[in-house]
Design a protein around this motif. Sequence first.
Motif, PDB file in Angstrom:
ATOM      1  N   THR A  77       0.842  -1.202   0.000  1.00 36.36           N
ATOM      2  CA  THR A  77       0.000   0.000   0.000  1.00 36.36           C
ATOM      3  C   THR A  77       0.875   1.248   0.000  1.00 36.36           C
ATOM      4  O   THR A  77       1.751   1.406   0.850  1.00 36.36           O
ATOM      5  CB  THR A  77      -0.922   0.022   1.229  1.00 36.36           C
ATOM      6  N   THR A  78       0.638   2.125  -0.952  1.00 35.97           N
ATOM      7  CA  THR A  78       1.398   3.370  -1.020  1.00 35.97           C
ATOM      8  C   THR A  78       0.733   4.427  -0.129  1.00 35.97           C
ATOM      9  O   THR A  78      -0.475   4.360   0.136  1.00 35.97           O
ATOM     10  CB  THR A  78       1.501   3.877  -2.470  1.00 35.97           C
ATOM     11  N   VAL A  79       1.512   5.400   0.325  1.00 41.75           N
ATOM     12  CA  VAL A  79       1.040   6.337   1.351  1.00 41.75           C
ATOM     13  C   VAL A  79       1.361   7.777   0.970  1.00 41.75           C
ATOM     14  O   VAL A  79       2.523   8.111   0.702  1.00 41.75           O
ATOM     15  CB  VAL A  79       1.686   6.018   2.717  1.00 41.75           C
ATOM     16  N   LEU A  80       0.334   8.623   0.975  1.00 41.07           N
ATOM     17  CA  LEU A  80       0.526  10.066   0.807  1.00 41.07           C
ATOM     18  C   LEU A  80       0.018  10.772   2.062  1.00 41.07           C
ATOM     19  O   LEU A  80      -1.151  10.638   2.426  1.00 41.07           O
ATOM     20  CB  LEU A  80      -0.232  10.594  -0.412  1.00 41.07           C
ATOM     21  N   VAL A  81       0.912  11.489   2.725  1.00 40.06           N
ATOM     22  CA  VAL A  81       0.575  12.192   3.958  1.00 40.06           C
ATOM     23  C   VAL A  81       0.379  13.675   3.663  1.00 40.06           C
ATOM     24  O   VAL A  81       1.165  14.277   2.927  1.00 40.06           O
ATOM     25  CB  VAL A  81       1.683  11.998   5.016  1.00 40.06           C
ATOM     26  N   LEU A  82      -0.671  14.244   4.258  1.00 42.19           N
ATOM     27  CA  LEU A  82      -0.929  15.677   4.138  1.00 42.19           C
ATOM     28  C   LEU A  82      -0.777  16.323   5.510  1.00 42.19           C
ATOM     29  O   LEU A  82      -1.212  15.761   6.513  1.00 42.19           O
ATOM     30  CB  LEU A  82      -2.352  15.927   3.623  1.00 42.19           C
ATOM     31  N   SER A  83      -0.161  17.486   5.549  1.00 41.53           N
ATOM     32  CA  SER A  83       0.055  18.152   6.830  1.00 41.53           C
ATOM     33  C   SER A  83      -0.044  19.663   6.680  1.00 41.53           C
ATOM     34  O   SER A  83       0.295  20.217   5.632  1.00 41.53           O
ATOM     35  CB  SER A  83       1.437  17.784   7.383  1.00 41.53           C
ATOM     36  N   ALA A  99      11.600   4.172   1.222  1.00 47.22           N
ATOM     37  CA  ALA A  99      11.577   5.378   0.386  1.00 47.22           C
ATOM     38  C   ALA A  99      10.976   5.131  -0.994  1.00 47.22           C
ATOM     39  O   ALA A  99      11.449   5.665  -1.985  1.00 47.22           O
ATOM     40  CB  ALA A  99      12.980   5.939   0.253  1.00 47.22           C
ATOM     41  N   LYS A 100       9.930   4.330  -1.074  1.00 50.89           N
ATOM     42  CA  LYS A 100       9.208   4.118  -2.325  1.00 50.89           C
ATOM     43  C   LYS A 100       7.715   4.122  -2.037  1.00 50.89           C
ATOM     44  O   LYS A 100       7.273   3.644  -0.993  1.00 50.89           O
ATOM     45  CB  LYS A 100       9.609   2.789  -2.974  1.00 50.89           C
ATOM     46  N   GLY A 101       6.957   4.670  -2.979  1.00 51.69           N
ATOM     47  CA  GLY A 101       5.512   4.703  -2.792  1.00 51.69           C
ATOM     48  C   GLY A 101       5.104   5.516  -1.591  1.00 51.69           C
ATOM     49  O   GLY A 101       4.214   5.129  -0.832  1.00 51.69           O
ATOM     50  N   VAL A 102       5.740   6.670  -1.421  1.00 51.98           N
ATOM     51  CA  VAL A 102       5.456   7.509  -0.260  1.00 51.98           C
ATOM     52  C   VAL A 102       5.500   8.982  -0.665  1.00 51.98           C
ATOM     53  O   VAL A 102       6.275   9.384  -1.528  1.00 51.98           O
ATOM     54  CB  VAL A 102       6.457   7.230   0.883  1.00 51.98           C
ATOM     55  N   GLY A 103       4.645   9.778  -0.031  1.00 52.91           N
ATOM     56  CA  GLY A 103       4.632  11.214  -0.289  1.00 52.91           C
ATOM     57  C   GLY A 103       4.307  11.990   0.967  1.00 52.91           C
ATOM     58  O   GLY A 103       3.629  11.479   1.869  1.00 52.91           O
ATOM     59  N   TYR A 104       4.819  13.219   1.062  1.00 55.70           N
ATOM     60  CA  TYR A 104       4.539  14.109   2.193  1.00 55.70           C
ATOM     61  C   TYR A 104       4.343  15.500   1.617  1.00 55.70           C
ATOM     62  O   TYR A 104       5.297  16.120   1.137  1.00 55.70           O
ATOM     63  CB  TYR A 104       5.697  14.090   3.186  1.00 55.70           C
ATOM     64  N   LEU A 105       3.103  15.969   1.630  1.00 53.87           N
ATOM     65  CA  LEU A 105       2.772  17.269   1.053  1.00 53.87           C
ATOM     66  C   LEU A 105       2.136  18.173   2.099  1.00 53.87           C
ATOM     67  O   LEU A 105       1.399  17.704   2.973  1.00 53.87           O
ATOM     68  CB  LEU A 105       1.782  17.116  -0.107  1.00 53.87           C
ATOM     69  N   LEU A 106       2.411  19.451   1.995  1.00 53.49           N
ATOM     70  CA  LEU A 106       1.696  20.426   2.804  1.00 53.49           C
ATOM     71  C   LEU A 106       0.314  20.649   2.184  1.00 53.49           C
ATOM     72  O   LEU A 106       0.148  20.588   0.963  1.00 53.49           O
ATOM     73  CB  LEU A 106       2.466  21.742   2.864  1.00 53.49           C
ATOM     74  N   LYS A 107      -0.665  20.919   3.035  1.00 53.19           N
ATOM     75  CA  LYS A 107      -2.039  21.038   2.552  1.00 53.19           C
ATOM     76  C   LYS A 107      -2.225  22.198   1.579  1.00 53.19           C
ATOM     77  O   LYS A 107      -3.137  22.179   0.749  1.00 53.19           O
ATOM     78  CB  LYS A 107      -3.003  21.182   3.734  1.00 53.19           C
ATOM     79  N   ASP A 108      -1.353  23.186   1.669  1.00 51.65           N
ATOM     80  CA  ASP A 108      -1.443  24.314   0.733  1.00 51.65           C
ATOM     81  C   ASP A 108      -1.321  23.845  -0.710  1.00 51.65           C
ATOM     82  O   ASP A 108      -1.854  24.467  -1.632  1.00 51.65           O
ATOM     83  CB  ASP A 108      -0.340  25.339   1.031  1.00 51.65           C
ATOM     84  N   ARG A 109      -0.601  22.753  -0.921  1.00 49.68           N
ATOM     85  CA  ARG A 109      -0.371  22.254  -2.280  1.00 49.68           C
ATOM     86  C   ARG A 109      -1.643  21.681  -2.903  1.00 49.68           C
ATOM     87  O   ARG A 109      -1.725  21.540  -4.122  1.00 49.68           O
ATOM     88  CB  ARG A 109       0.707  21.166  -2.274  1.00 49.68           C
ATOM     89  N   VAL A 110      -2.604  21.309  -2.047  1.00 46.38           N
ATOM     90  CA  VAL A 110      -3.849  20.723  -2.557  1.00 46.38           C
ATOM     91  C   VAL A 110      -4.594  21.737  -3.421  1.00 46.38           C
ATOM     92  O   VAL A 110      -5.350  21.374  -4.320  1.00 46.38           O
ATOM     93  CB  VAL A 110      -4.731  20.232  -1.394  1.00 46.38           C
TER      94      VAL A 110
END
Length: 220
Positions: A77-83, A99-110
């Motif tokens: 299962t791949t994971v994208l985290v929003l913060s 370090a594969k299938g993972v993301g960390y984005l700030l909510k502003d990017r949405v």
Amino acid sequence: MQVVLAEDSALLRDGLVRLITEGGFEVVAACPDAVTFLEAVEQHRPGLVVVDVRMPPTFTSEGIRAALEVRERYPDTTVLVLSQYVEEQYATELVASRAKGVGYLLKDRVADTADFIAALREVAGGGTVLDPEVVMQLLSRARNADPLDRLTPREREVLGLMAQGRTNAAIAQRLFIGEGAVEKNVSSIFTKLDLPPTDQDHRRVLAVLRWLDHGSQEQS
């Protein structure tokens, strides 16, 4: 690809469901907390999860902890985290776990829907997506990291007693542990402080010097 979403804000949750669906994904569950999120992941075994870092009841780390649990229990299962903000410790933990299938984005990017959908697809495909702000702060943290911060509380206790000139036997007696446990802690301290065995240097002395130098910097 099926997606399970975890976001406590009903308004943002509905908006994310719409965006993710428009991106060609199927949202099979949209959860308001970490508990129902983990239950949904167990039920659906999605290809991708999108998780908010801070969720009920304490709004501290429930979401990211759930994401780390998913990474451990469901490797496919791949994971994208929003913060809302960069949580450096958790961002490092998330990427370090795999370090594969993972993301960390700030909510502003949405707000930039095209970039958000592109990030979803990249992560879903096994890629890694990190917000530029996350990368900048992690690099800054790495440059300023103190090796002593790597030590566990027990290892710091052992090193503190080493700095007092105590032998392994004396440390074991003071901490009510076996000498073997002390030796393991000392070996770990050397490793974490980047002190490999050599014929020229006394690692115990070098470790103590770093401890004393750290203490003098804190006092100043």
